[in-house]
Design an enzyme around this catalytic site. Structure first.
Site, PDB file in Angstrom:
ATOM      1  N   GLU A 103      18.814   5.685  45.818  1.00  0.00           N
ATOM      2  CA  GLU A 103      18.444   7.073  46.072  1.00  0.00           C
ATOM      3  C   GLU A 103      16.942   7.154  46.357  1.00  0.00           C
ATOM      4  O   GLU A 103      16.132   6.496  45.705  1.00  0.00           O
ATOM      5  CB  GLU A 103      18.795   7.895  44.838  1.00  0.00           C
ATOM      6  CG  GLU A 103      18.314   9.321  44.828  1.00  0.00           C
ATOM      7  CD  GLU A 103      18.583   9.997  43.501  1.00  0.00           C
ATOM      8  OE1 GLU A 103      18.359  11.215  43.406  1.00  0.00           O
ATOM      9  OE2 GLU A 103      19.021   9.312  42.552  1.00  0.00           O
ATOM     10  N   ILE A 105      13.540   9.095  46.007  1.00  0.00           N
ATOM     11  CA  ILE A 105      13.045  10.053  45.029  1.00  0.00           C
ATOM     12  C   ILE A 105      11.852  10.820  45.590  1.00  0.00           C
ATOM     13  O   ILE A 105      10.832  10.223  45.934  1.00  0.00           O
ATOM     14  CB  ILE A 105      12.626   9.359  43.713  1.00  0.00           C
ATOM     15  CG1 ILE A 105      13.776   8.520  43.159  1.00  0.00           C
ATOM     16  CG2 ILE A 105      12.147  10.384  42.686  1.00  0.00           C
ATOM     17  CD1 ILE A 105      15.007   9.314  42.833  1.00  0.00           C
ATOM     18  N   ASP A 211      11.364  -4.272  30.258  1.00  0.00           N
ATOM     19  CA  ASP A 211      10.053  -4.504  30.889  1.00  0.00           C
ATOM     20  C   ASP A 211       9.332  -3.159  31.001  1.00  0.00           C
ATOM     21  O   ASP A 211       8.880  -2.751  32.065  1.00  0.00           O
ATOM     22  CB  ASP A 211      10.240  -5.134  32.269  1.00  0.00           C
ATOM     23  CG  ASP A 211       8.948  -5.698  32.862  1.00  0.00           C
ATOM     24  OD1 ASP A 211       7.954  -5.809  32.121  1.00  0.00           O
ATOM     25  OD2 ASP A 211       8.951  -6.024  34.060  1.00  0.00           O
TER      26      ASP A 211
END
Length: 303
Positions: A103, A105, A211
Protein backbone atom coordinates in the site's frame (compact mmCIF):
# COMPACT_ATOMS: atom_id res chain seq x y z
CA UNK A 1 -7.09 -19.04 12.54
CA UNK A 2 -3.93 -20.57 11.05
CA UNK A 3 -1.24 -18.22 9.80
CA UNK A 4 -1.07 -18.00 5.99
CA UNK A 5 1.64 -16.50 3.81
CA UNK A 6 1.00 -13.47 1.54
CA UNK A 7 0.68 -14.13 -2.22
CA UNK A 8 3.78 -14.49 -4.41
CA UNK A 9 3.84 -13.91 -8.19
CA UNK A 10 6.25 -14.56 -11.04
CA UNK A 11 5.77 -11.16 -12.71
CA UNK A 12 4.60 -7.65 -11.92
CA UNK A 13 1.91 -7.89 -14.58
CA UNK A 14 0.54 -11.14 -13.20
CA UNK A 15 0.38 -9.50 -9.78
CA UNK A 16 -1.42 -6.41 -11.06
CA UNK A 17 -3.86 -8.43 -13.17
CA UNK A 18 -4.76 -10.63 -10.22
CA UNK A 19 -4.94 -7.87 -7.62
CA UNK A 20 -6.45 -4.99 -9.65
CA UNK A 21 -8.00 -6.49 -12.78
CA UNK A 22 -6.71 -7.86 -16.08
CA UNK A 23 -6.44 -4.44 -17.78
CA UNK A 24 -4.41 -2.78 -15.04
CA UNK A 25 -0.83 -1.82 -15.88
CA UNK A 26 1.86 0.53 -14.58
CA UNK A 27 1.28 3.98 -16.08
CA UNK A 28 4.14 5.77 -14.32
CA UNK A 29 7.02 4.91 -12.02
CA UNK A 30 9.05 7.32 -9.88
CA UNK A 31 11.92 6.53 -7.55
CA UNK A 32 11.45 7.35 -3.85
CA UNK A 33 13.59 7.03 -0.72
CA UNK A 34 13.56 3.44 0.45
CA UNK A 35 16.47 2.79 2.79
CA UNK A 36 19.97 1.49 2.09
CA UNK A 37 19.17 -2.09 1.11
CA UNK A 38 16.49 -1.85 -1.61
CA UNK A 39 15.43 0.36 -4.48
CA UNK A 40 11.99 1.91 -3.91
CA UNK A 41 9.38 3.28 -6.32
CA UNK A 42 5.95 4.86 -6.33
CA UNK A 43 3.89 3.20 -9.07
CA UNK A 44 0.89 4.95 -10.57
CA UNK A 45 -1.48 2.44 -12.18
CA UNK A 46 -3.73 2.90 -15.17
CA UNK A 47 -6.77 3.06 -12.89
CA UNK A 48 -5.21 6.08 -11.14
CA UNK A 49 -4.29 4.33 -7.91
CA UNK A 50 -0.78 4.34 -6.44
CA UNK A 51 1.18 1.53 -4.84
CA UNK A 52 4.66 1.25 -3.34
CA UNK A 53 7.28 -1.13 -4.74
CA UNK A 54 10.62 -2.25 -3.36
CA UNK A 55 13.01 -4.09 -5.66
CA UNK A 56 16.24 -5.98 -5.20
CA UNK A 57 18.27 -8.66 -6.92
CA UNK A 58 16.75 -12.03 -7.72
CA UNK A 59 19.14 -13.62 -5.22
CA UNK A 60 17.62 -11.43 -2.49
CA UNK A 61 14.06 -12.57 -3.17
CA UNK A 62 13.96 -14.04 0.33
CA UNK A 63 14.21 -10.53 1.82
CA UNK A 64 10.81 -9.63 0.43
CA UNK A 65 9.13 -12.92 1.28
CA UNK A 66 10.35 -12.45 4.87
CA UNK A 67 9.25 -8.81 5.03
CA UNK A 68 5.81 -9.63 3.67
CA UNK A 69 5.47 -12.50 6.13
CA UNK A 70 6.49 -10.26 9.03
CA UNK A 71 4.11 -7.46 8.12
CA UNK A 72 1.34 -10.02 7.67
CA UNK A 73 2.02 -11.47 11.14
CA UNK A 74 1.83 -8.02 12.75
CA UNK A 75 -1.38 -7.23 10.86
CA UNK A 76 -2.93 -10.52 11.98
CA UNK A 77 -2.75 -9.38 15.63
CA UNK A 78 -5.23 -6.56 14.80
CA UNK A 79 -3.45 -4.21 17.20
CA UNK A 80 -1.22 -1.77 15.30
CA UNK A 81 -1.28 -0.73 11.66
CA UNK A 82 1.17 -1.70 8.93
CA UNK A 83 1.07 -0.90 5.22
CA UNK A 84 -1.18 -3.43 3.52
CA UNK A 85 0.85 -6.14 1.83
CA UNK A 86 -0.16 -6.72 -1.76
CA UNK A 87 2.36 -9.41 -2.69
CA UNK A 88 5.97 -10.35 -3.25
CA UNK A 89 7.36 -11.76 -6.45
CA UNK A 90 10.01 -11.98 -9.15
CA UNK A 91 10.24 -10.33 -12.56
CA UNK A 92 13.37 -10.14 -14.72
CA UNK A 93 12.00 -7.00 -16.41
CA UNK A 94 12.38 -4.82 -13.29
CA UNK A 95 15.52 -3.56 -11.59
CA UNK A 96 17.12 -6.50 -9.85
CA UNK A 97 14.46 -9.12 -10.48
CA UNK A 98 12.56 -9.41 -7.17
CA UNK A 99 9.91 -7.11 -5.76
CA UNK A 100 7.53 -6.35 -2.93
CA UNK A 101 4.28 -4.44 -3.50
CA UNK A 102 2.69 -2.54 -0.63
CA UNK A 103 0.00 0.00 0.00
CA UNK A 104 1.23 3.54 -0.77
CA UNK A 105 1.07 5.69 2.37
CA UNK A 106 0.15 9.38 2.19
CA UNK A 107 1.30 10.37 5.67
CA UNK A 108 -0.87 12.73 7.72
CA UNK A 109 0.09 14.99 10.62
CA UNK A 110 0.66 13.15 13.87
CA UNK A 111 -2.24 13.02 16.29
CA UNK A 112 -1.91 14.86 19.62
CA UNK A 113 -1.61 11.51 21.43
CA UNK A 114 0.75 9.96 18.89
CA UNK A 115 3.32 8.49 21.30
CA UNK A 116 0.79 7.32 23.88
CA UNK A 117 -1.32 5.60 21.22
CA UNK A 118 1.79 4.03 19.68
CA UNK A 119 2.77 2.64 23.09
CA UNK A 120 -0.66 1.22 23.85
CA UNK A 121 -0.96 -0.40 20.43
CA UNK A 122 2.53 -1.90 20.68
CA UNK A 123 1.67 -3.24 24.14
CA UNK A 124 -1.49 -4.80 22.69
CA UNK A 125 0.60 -6.45 19.96
CA UNK A 126 2.95 -7.81 22.59
CA UNK A 127 -0.04 -9.21 24.51
CA UNK A 128 -1.70 -10.84 21.47
CA UNK A 129 -1.76 -14.61 20.98
CA UNK A 130 1.36 -16.04 19.33
CA UNK A 131 0.14 -19.63 18.83
CA UNK A 132 -0.08 -19.30 15.04
CA UNK A 133 3.52 -18.13 14.75
CA UNK A 134 5.25 -20.86 16.80
CA UNK A 135 3.42 -24.16 16.33
CA UNK A 136 6.51 -26.14 17.39
CA UNK A 137 7.47 -24.16 20.48
CA UNK A 138 6.91 -20.94 22.42
CA UNK A 139 9.69 -18.73 21.01
CA UNK A 140 11.03 -18.23 17.50
CA UNK A 141 8.98 -18.01 14.31
CA UNK A 142 7.62 -20.16 11.51
CA UNK A 143 10.68 -19.36 9.34
CA UNK A 144 14.08 -17.72 9.52
CA UNK A 145 14.21 -14.12 8.31
CA UNK A 146 16.52 -11.10 8.34
CA UNK A 147 17.68 -8.40 10.73
CA UNK A 148 18.66 -5.64 8.30
CA UNK A 149 20.76 -7.52 5.75
CA UNK A 150 21.82 -10.14 8.29
CA UNK A 151 20.35 -13.62 8.54
CA UNK A 152 18.16 -14.14 11.62
CA UNK A 153 17.64 -17.67 12.92
CA UNK A 154 14.21 -18.42 14.37
CA UNK A 155 14.37 -22.10 15.33
CA UNK A 156 11.46 -22.61 17.73
CA UNK A 157 12.25 -23.39 21.38
CA UNK A 158 10.38 -23.70 24.66
CA UNK A 159 12.77 -21.46 26.61
CA UNK A 160 13.27 -17.77 25.87
CA UNK A 161 16.72 -17.75 27.46
CA UNK A 162 17.84 -20.75 25.42
CA UNK A 163 16.40 -19.17 22.27
CA UNK A 164 18.19 -15.88 22.88
CA UNK A 165 21.47 -17.70 23.49
CA UNK A 166 21.25 -20.21 20.62
CA UNK A 167 19.48 -18.15 17.95
CA UNK A 168 20.53 -14.60 18.75
CA UNK A 169 23.87 -14.17 20.54
CA UNK A 170 25.72 -17.37 19.60
CA UNK A 171 25.32 -17.01 15.79
CA UNK A 172 26.36 -13.35 15.89
CA UNK A 173 29.44 -14.13 17.99
CA UNK A 174 30.39 -16.89 15.56
CA UNK A 175 30.08 -14.55 12.57
CA UNK A 176 32.14 -11.90 14.37
CA UNK A 177 34.83 -14.33 15.55
CA UNK A 178 37.67 -12.56 13.71
CA UNK A 179 37.19 -9.50 15.95
CA UNK A 180 37.92 -11.36 19.19
CA UNK A 181 41.04 -12.82 20.81
CA UNK A 182 41.38 -15.71 23.27
CA UNK A 183 40.67 -13.51 26.31
CA UNK A 184 37.52 -12.17 24.62
CA UNK A 185 36.30 -15.68 23.88
CA UNK A 186 36.71 -16.70 27.51
CA UNK A 187 34.44 -13.82 28.48
CA UNK A 188 31.97 -14.65 25.70
CA UNK A 189 31.82 -18.29 26.79
CA UNK A 190 31.24 -17.25 30.39
CA UNK A 191 28.46 -14.87 29.33
CA UNK A 192 26.66 -17.49 27.24
CA UNK A 193 27.05 -20.20 29.87
CA UNK A 194 25.55 -17.95 32.55
CA UNK A 195 22.86 -16.21 30.54
CA UNK A 196 20.15 -17.49 32.86
CA UNK A 197 21.64 -15.43 35.72
CA UNK A 198 20.98 -12.22 33.76
CA UNK A 199 17.82 -12.85 31.72
CA UNK A 200 14.39 -13.94 32.88
CA UNK A 201 11.65 -15.94 31.19
CA UNK A 202 8.73 -13.68 30.22
CA UNK A 203 5.29 -13.91 31.75
CA UNK A 204 3.97 -14.66 28.24
CA UNK A 205 5.48 -14.90 24.74
CA UNK A 206 5.08 -11.83 22.52
CA UNK A 207 5.21 -11.18 18.81
CA UNK A 208 8.06 -8.68 18.39
CA UNK A 209 8.75 -6.22 15.61
CA UNK A 210 12.37 -7.24 16.13
CA UNK A 211 14.12 -4.13 14.79
CA UNK A 212 12.19 -1.33 16.45
CA UNK A 213 14.12 1.90 16.06
CA UNK A 214 13.01 5.30 14.76
CA UNK A 215 13.61 4.37 11.11
CA UNK A 216 11.17 1.47 11.21
CA UNK A 217 7.89 3.19 11.90
CA UNK A 218 6.08 5.87 9.91
CA UNK A 219 3.09 8.13 10.39
CA UNK A 220 0.18 6.59 8.56
CA UNK A 221 -2.93 7.91 6.89
CA UNK A 222 -4.66 8.10 10.29
CA UNK A 223 -1.90 10.21 11.89
CA UNK A 224 -0.81 7.27 14.07
CA UNK A 225 2.39 5.20 14.09
CA UNK A 226 2.51 2.33 11.60
CA UNK A 227 5.20 -0.35 11.72
CA UNK A 228 7.43 -1.08 8.71
CA UNK A 229 10.54 -3.18 7.92
CA UNK A 230 10.05 -5.82 10.63
CA UNK A 231 12.37 -8.62 11.72
CA UNK A 232 9.58 -10.44 13.53
CA UNK A 233 9.79 -13.35 15.92
CA UNK A 234 8.15 -14.44 19.15
CA UNK A 235 10.18 -13.53 22.22
CA UNK A 236 10.26 -11.35 25.33
CA UNK A 237 8.48 -8.01 24.84
CA UNK A 238 11.23 -6.14 26.66
CA UNK A 239 13.65 -6.97 23.83
CA UNK A 240 11.56 -4.68 21.57
CA UNK A 241 11.54 -1.93 24.20
CA UNK A 242 15.30 -2.25 24.65
CA UNK A 243 15.82 -1.73 20.91
CA UNK A 244 13.80 1.50 21.02
CA UNK A 245 16.37 2.85 23.51
CA UNK A 246 19.49 1.87 21.55
CA UNK A 247 19.72 4.79 19.13
CA UNK A 248 18.39 7.78 21.02
CA UNK A 249 15.09 6.51 22.35
CA UNK A 250 11.47 7.49 21.81
CA UNK A 251 9.46 10.17 23.57
CA UNK A 252 9.26 9.80 27.39
CA UNK A 253 5.46 9.69 27.04
CA UNK A 254 5.84 6.51 24.96
CA UNK A 255 7.57 4.64 27.79
CA UNK A 256 5.19 5.95 30.43
CA UNK A 257 2.15 4.83 28.44
CA UNK A 258 3.69 1.47 27.55
CA UNK A 259 4.47 0.62 31.18
CA UNK A 260 0.91 1.47 32.19
CA UNK A 261 -0.49 -0.80 29.48
CA UNK A 262 2.04 -3.63 29.94
CA UNK A 263 4.04 -3.32 33.17
CA UNK A 264 7.68 -4.38 32.80
CA UNK A 265 9.12 -7.21 34.88
CA UNK A 266 11.45 -6.01 37.67
CA UNK A 267 15.07 -5.57 36.61
CA UNK A 268 14.46 -4.63 32.96
CA UNK A 269 17.15 -1.93 32.99
CA UNK A 270 19.73 -4.51 34.10
CA UNK A 271 18.82 -6.67 31.09
CA UNK A 272 18.45 -3.94 28.45
CA UNK A 273 22.07 -3.82 27.30
CA UNK A 274 22.20 -7.59 26.94
CA UNK A 275 19.27 -7.49 24.51
CA UNK A 276 20.94 -4.68 22.59
CA UNK A 277 24.20 -6.64 22.42
CA UNK A 278 22.46 -8.68 19.72
CA UNK A 279 21.83 -5.60 17.58
CA UNK A 280 25.32 -4.20 18.15
CA UNK A 281 26.85 -7.54 17.14
CA UNK A 282 24.69 -7.50 14.02
CA UNK A 283 25.92 -3.98 13.24
CA UNK A 284 29.49 -5.12 13.84
CA UNK A 285 29.01 -7.95 11.35
CA UNK A 286 27.29 -5.74 8.77
CA UNK A 287 29.19 -2.46 9.08
CA UNK A 288 32.52 -3.23 10.70
CA UNK A 289 34.80 -2.34 13.59
CA UNK A 290 33.08 0.92 14.56
CA UNK A 291 30.76 -1.13 16.78
CA UNK A 292 33.44 -3.32 18.41
CA UNK A 293 34.07 -1.09 21.44
CA UNK A 294 30.33 -1.00 22.26
CA UNK A 295 30.13 -4.79 21.97
CA UNK A 296 33.12 -5.30 24.29
CA UNK A 297 31.78 -2.75 26.78
CA UNK A 298 28.54 -4.71 27.16
CA UNK A 299 30.38 -8.05 27.47
CA UNK A 300 32.48 -6.57 30.27
CA UNK A 301 29.34 -5.19 31.91
CA UNK A 302 28.01 -8.71 32.46
CA UNK A 303 31.19 -10.72 33.09
Amino acid sequence: MAFSLPPHFTSIQDALSTLFGSRTKVAHSSRVAGGDINEAFALTLTDGSRIFMKSNTRTNEAFFVSEATGLHAIAQTNTIRTPRILCSGTDENIDGGSFLLLEYIDAKNRTSTYWETFARQLAAMHQASTADFTPLGKYGFIADNFIGAGKQINTQQQSWIAFFRDCRLQPQFETASDYFDAADFRKITKLLDNLDTFLTEPEYPSLLHGDLWSGNFITGTDGKAWLIDPAVYVGHAEADIAMTELFGGFSPSFYEAYCKAAPMQPGYHRRRDLYNLYHLLNHLNLFGQTYLSSVKRIIDEYV
